[in-house]
Design an enzyme around this catalytic site. Structure first.
Site, PDB file in Angstrom:
ATOM      1  N   LYS A 113     -40.021  28.100 -58.049  1.00  0.00           N
ATOM      2  CA  LYS A 113     -39.216  26.911 -58.386  1.00  0.00           C
ATOM      3  C   LYS A 113     -39.307  26.579 -59.880  1.00  0.00           C
ATOM      4  CE  LYS A 113     -37.551  26.069 -54.248  1.00  0.00           C
ATOM      5  NZ  LYS A 113     -36.127  26.152 -53.952  1.00  0.00           N
ATOM      6  N   ASN A 129     -29.006  26.455 -52.740  1.00  0.00           N
ATOM      7  CA  ASN A 129     -29.959  25.669 -51.956  1.00  0.00           C
ATOM      8  C   ASN A 129     -30.907  26.528 -51.103  1.00  0.00           C
ATOM      9  OD1 ASN A 129     -30.793  23.239 -50.153  1.00  0.00           O
ATOM     10  ND2 ASN A 129     -29.796  24.670 -48.736  1.00  0.00           N
ATOM     11  N   TYR A 145     -44.478  29.755 -54.222  1.00  0.00           N
ATOM     12  CA  TYR A 145     -43.345  28.815 -54.155  1.00  0.00           C
ATOM     13  C   TYR A 145     -43.203  28.013 -55.460  1.00  0.00           C
ATOM     14  CZ  TYR A 145     -40.404  25.059 -52.180  1.00  0.00           C
ATOM     15  OH  TYR A 145     -39.399  24.165 -51.919  1.00  0.00           O
ATOM     16  N   ILE A 173     -28.695  36.280 -49.847  1.00  0.00           N
ATOM     17  CA  ILE A 173     -28.526  36.094 -51.296  1.00  0.00           C
ATOM     18  C   ILE A 173     -29.421  37.007 -52.136  1.00  0.00           C
ATOM     19  CG2 ILE A 173     -27.664  33.710 -51.170  1.00  0.00           C
ATOM     20  CD1 ILE A 173     -30.614  32.938 -52.165  1.00  0.00           C
ATOM     21  N   ASP A 227     -25.236  31.768 -45.481  1.00  0.00           N
ATOM     22  CA  ASP A 227     -26.577  31.728 -44.874  1.00  0.00           C
ATOM     23  C   ASP A 227     -26.846  33.080 -44.195  1.00  0.00           C
ATOM     24  OD1 ASP A 227     -28.384  28.924 -44.104  1.00  0.00           O
ATOM     25  OD2 ASP A 227     -28.950  30.797 -43.107  1.00  0.00           O
TER      26      ASP A 227
HETATM   27  P1  NAI Z   1     -34.492  24.939 -44.238  1.00  0.00           P
HETATM   28  O1  NAI Z   1     -35.507  25.983 -43.892  1.00  0.00           O
HETATM   29  O2  NAI Z   1     -34.268  23.823 -43.296  1.00  0.00           O
HETATM   30  O3  NAI Z   1     -33.093  25.640 -44.580  1.00  0.00           O
HETATM   31  C1  NAI Z   1     -33.010  26.721 -45.481  1.00  0.00           C
HETATM   32  C2  NAI Z   1     -31.796  27.561 -45.160  1.00  0.00           C
HETATM   33  O4  NAI Z   1     -31.750  28.677 -46.066  1.00  0.00           O
HETATM   34  C3  NAI Z   1     -31.851  28.163 -43.743  1.00  0.00           C
HETATM   35  O5  NAI Z   1     -30.638  27.911 -43.049  1.00  0.00           O
HETATM   36  C4  NAI Z   1     -32.068  29.650 -43.992  1.00  0.00           C
HETATM   37  O6  NAI Z   1     -31.491  30.480 -42.969  1.00  0.00           O
HETATM   38  C5  NAI Z   1     -31.381  29.841 -45.344  1.00  0.00           C
HETATM   39  N1  NAI Z   1     -31.863  31.049 -46.032  1.00  0.00           N
HETATM   40  C6  NAI Z   1     -33.147  31.490 -46.150  1.00  0.00           C
HETATM   41  N2  NAI Z   1     -33.180  32.660 -46.780  1.00  0.00           N
HETATM   42  C7  NAI Z   1     -31.896  32.992 -47.091  1.00  0.00           C
HETATM   43  C8  NAI Z   1     -31.296  34.103 -47.740  1.00  0.00           C
HETATM   44  N3  NAI Z   1     -32.019  35.133 -48.188  1.00  0.00           N
HETATM   45  N4  NAI Z   1     -29.954  34.120 -47.890  1.00  0.00           N
HETATM   46  C9  NAI Z   1     -29.194  33.093 -47.415  1.00  0.00           C
HETATM   47  N5  NAI Z   1     -29.703  32.008 -46.785  1.00  0.00           N
HETATM   48  C10 NAI Z   1     -31.052  31.964 -46.618  1.00  0.00           C
HETATM   49  O7  NAI Z   1     -34.948  24.377 -45.670  1.00  0.00           O
HETATM   50  P2  NAI Z   1     -34.652  22.943 -46.357  1.00  0.00           P
HETATM   51  O8  NAI Z   1     -35.845  22.093 -46.155  1.00  0.00           O
HETATM   52  O9  NAI Z   1     -33.322  22.444 -45.964  1.00  0.00           O
HETATM   53  O10 NAI Z   1     -34.694  23.382 -47.888  1.00  0.00           O
HETATM   54  C11 NAI Z   1     -33.522  23.652 -48.640  1.00  0.00           C
HETATM   55  C12 NAI Z   1     -33.918  23.849 -50.090  1.00  0.00           C
HETATM   56  O11 NAI Z   1     -34.598  22.689 -50.576  1.00  0.00           O
HETATM   57  C13 NAI Z   1     -34.897  25.022 -50.319  1.00  0.00           C
HETATM   58  O12 NAI Z   1     -34.589  25.668 -51.540  1.00  0.00           O
HETATM   59  C14 NAI Z   1     -36.243  24.340 -50.429  1.00  0.00           C
HETATM   60  O13 NAI Z   1     -37.169  25.092 -51.187  1.00  0.00           O
HETATM   61  C15 NAI Z   1     -35.852  23.051 -51.137  1.00  0.00           C
HETATM   62  N6  NAI Z   1     -36.795  21.962 -50.969  1.00  0.00           N
HETATM   63  C16 NAI Z   1     -37.048  21.433 -49.712  1.00  0.00           C
HETATM   64  C17 NAI Z   1     -37.946  20.394 -49.579  1.00  0.00           C
HETATM   65  C18 NAI Z   1     -38.270  19.761 -48.252  1.00  0.00           C
HETATM   66  O14 NAI Z   1     -39.168  18.901 -48.214  1.00  0.00           O
HETATM   67  N7  NAI Z   1     -37.595  20.121 -47.170  1.00  0.00           N
HETATM   68  C19 NAI Z   1     -38.652  19.843 -50.749  1.00  0.00           C
HETATM   69  C20 NAI Z   1     -38.299  20.470 -51.998  1.00  0.00           C
HETATM   70  C21 NAI Z   1     -37.392  21.478 -52.086  1.00  0.00           C
END
Ligand code: NAI
Length: 246
Positions: free
Chosen positions: A154, A86, A150, A60, A35
């Site tokens: 995806k 993720n 976005y 990443i 992260d």
């Molecule tokens: P979140 O914002 O709670 O967590 C995302 C994590 O990714 C954070 O800890 C952030 O620091 C890390 N991150 C961001 N950019 C980064 C980088 N360049 N390198 C390394 N780490 C990085 O997001 P959430 O909701 O847990 O989402 C996780 C995945 O699920 C994402 O890919 C999101 O697009 C996908 N998703 C989420 C949905 C939702 O309703 N929460 C719905 C559909 C998909």
């Protein structure tokens, strides 16, 4: 040296990524958590313990950091059994209000970052003739108003998944995507109560999903005996992808 199967999980600090770490550890994996959150390490180690997890502060999107990550893992662990891509971000706006910077930022993390991680994993997994890659896409790849950056990123992840399934199939490496719908995480907690309620009302399930719902699907696809399932996109969305629910 670690003797458990090893999984790399990106975006592991919170939300869905953290739930994936928890489930993978419960299933017997040693997790390399990746992260950009500089404050996450202590917390993750405290929750899961040094015998189950290590933390890598890696962006990443940076090719040199991703290459260095895999080079280090190769010297300290025998195999990489699973990669869960993720990490992801949103920067929503209608296209006429969206800046090039916001377009680039989202494509960079969600698509290029995932591609960089997949490339390094593919090199090692092809060599070891085993591996599971699970990419977290989104139901939004089908199209979401205000998410031209976005949704496109995806959709790219879904296409990347399908191509890598073709390229890696004969090496016993499966590559699948999960398309979550509305999941209760820090990302969706930023939405206003009004917007959130509208989204929940549009769900056939009339509920949000939980990070565990996604983690359970990831854990299934990461199992060693699921190699014949590859190139697929599995929806974890309470039925939202089926169509209109008026
Ligand atoms: P979140 O914002 O709670 O967590 C995302 C994590 O990714 C954070 O800890 C952030 O620091 C890390 N991150 C961001 N950019 C980064 C980088 N360049 N390198 C390394 N780490 C990085 O997001 P959430 O909701 O847990 O989402 C996780 C995945 O699920 C994402 O890919 C999101 O697009 C996908 N998703 C989420 C949905 C939702 O309703 N929460 C719905 C559909 C998909």
């Amino acid at each position: 040296m670690n003797t458990k199967p090893l999984a790399i999980v990106t975006g592991a600090a919170k939300g869905i990524g953290r739930a994936i770490c928890k489930k993978m550890i419960a299933d017997g994996f040693y997790v390399v958590a990746v992260d950009i959150d500089a404050n996450a390490e202590t917390d993750l180690i405290a929750e899961f313990g040094v015998s189950n997890i290590e933390y890598k502060l890696i962006n990443i999107c940076k090719e040199d950091q991703v290459k260095e990550l895999f080079a280090t893992i190769k010297t300290t662990h025998t195999t990489i059994d699973a990669l869960v891509n993720n990490a992801g971000i949103i920067k929503d706006n209608l296209i006429w209000n969206m800046s090039v910077d916001d377009f680039d930022a989202v494509i960079n993390v969600n698509l290029k970052g995932t591609w960089l991680m997949c490339r390094e994993a593919a090199i090692l997994m092809k060599e070891q003739k085993s591996g599971r890659i699970v990419n977290i896409a989104s139901r939004a790849w089908l199209g979401n108003r205000g998410q031209s950056n976005y949704s496109a990123s995806k959709a790219g992840v879904v296409a990347l998944t399908r191509v890598l399934a073709l390229e890696l199939g004969k090496y016993n490496v499966s590559v699948n995507a999960i398309a979550p719908g509305l999941i209760d995480t820090p990302l969706t907690q930023k939405l206003t109560t009004e917007v959130l309620q509208k989204l929940i009302d549009a769900q056939p399930s009339k509920t949000m999903g939980t990070p565990n719902d996604v983690a359970n699907a990831v854990a299934f696809l990461a199992k060693a005996d699921t190699q014949f399932i590859t190139g697929q996109t599995i929806y974890v969305d309470g039925g939202k992808s089926i169509g209109a629910n008026m």
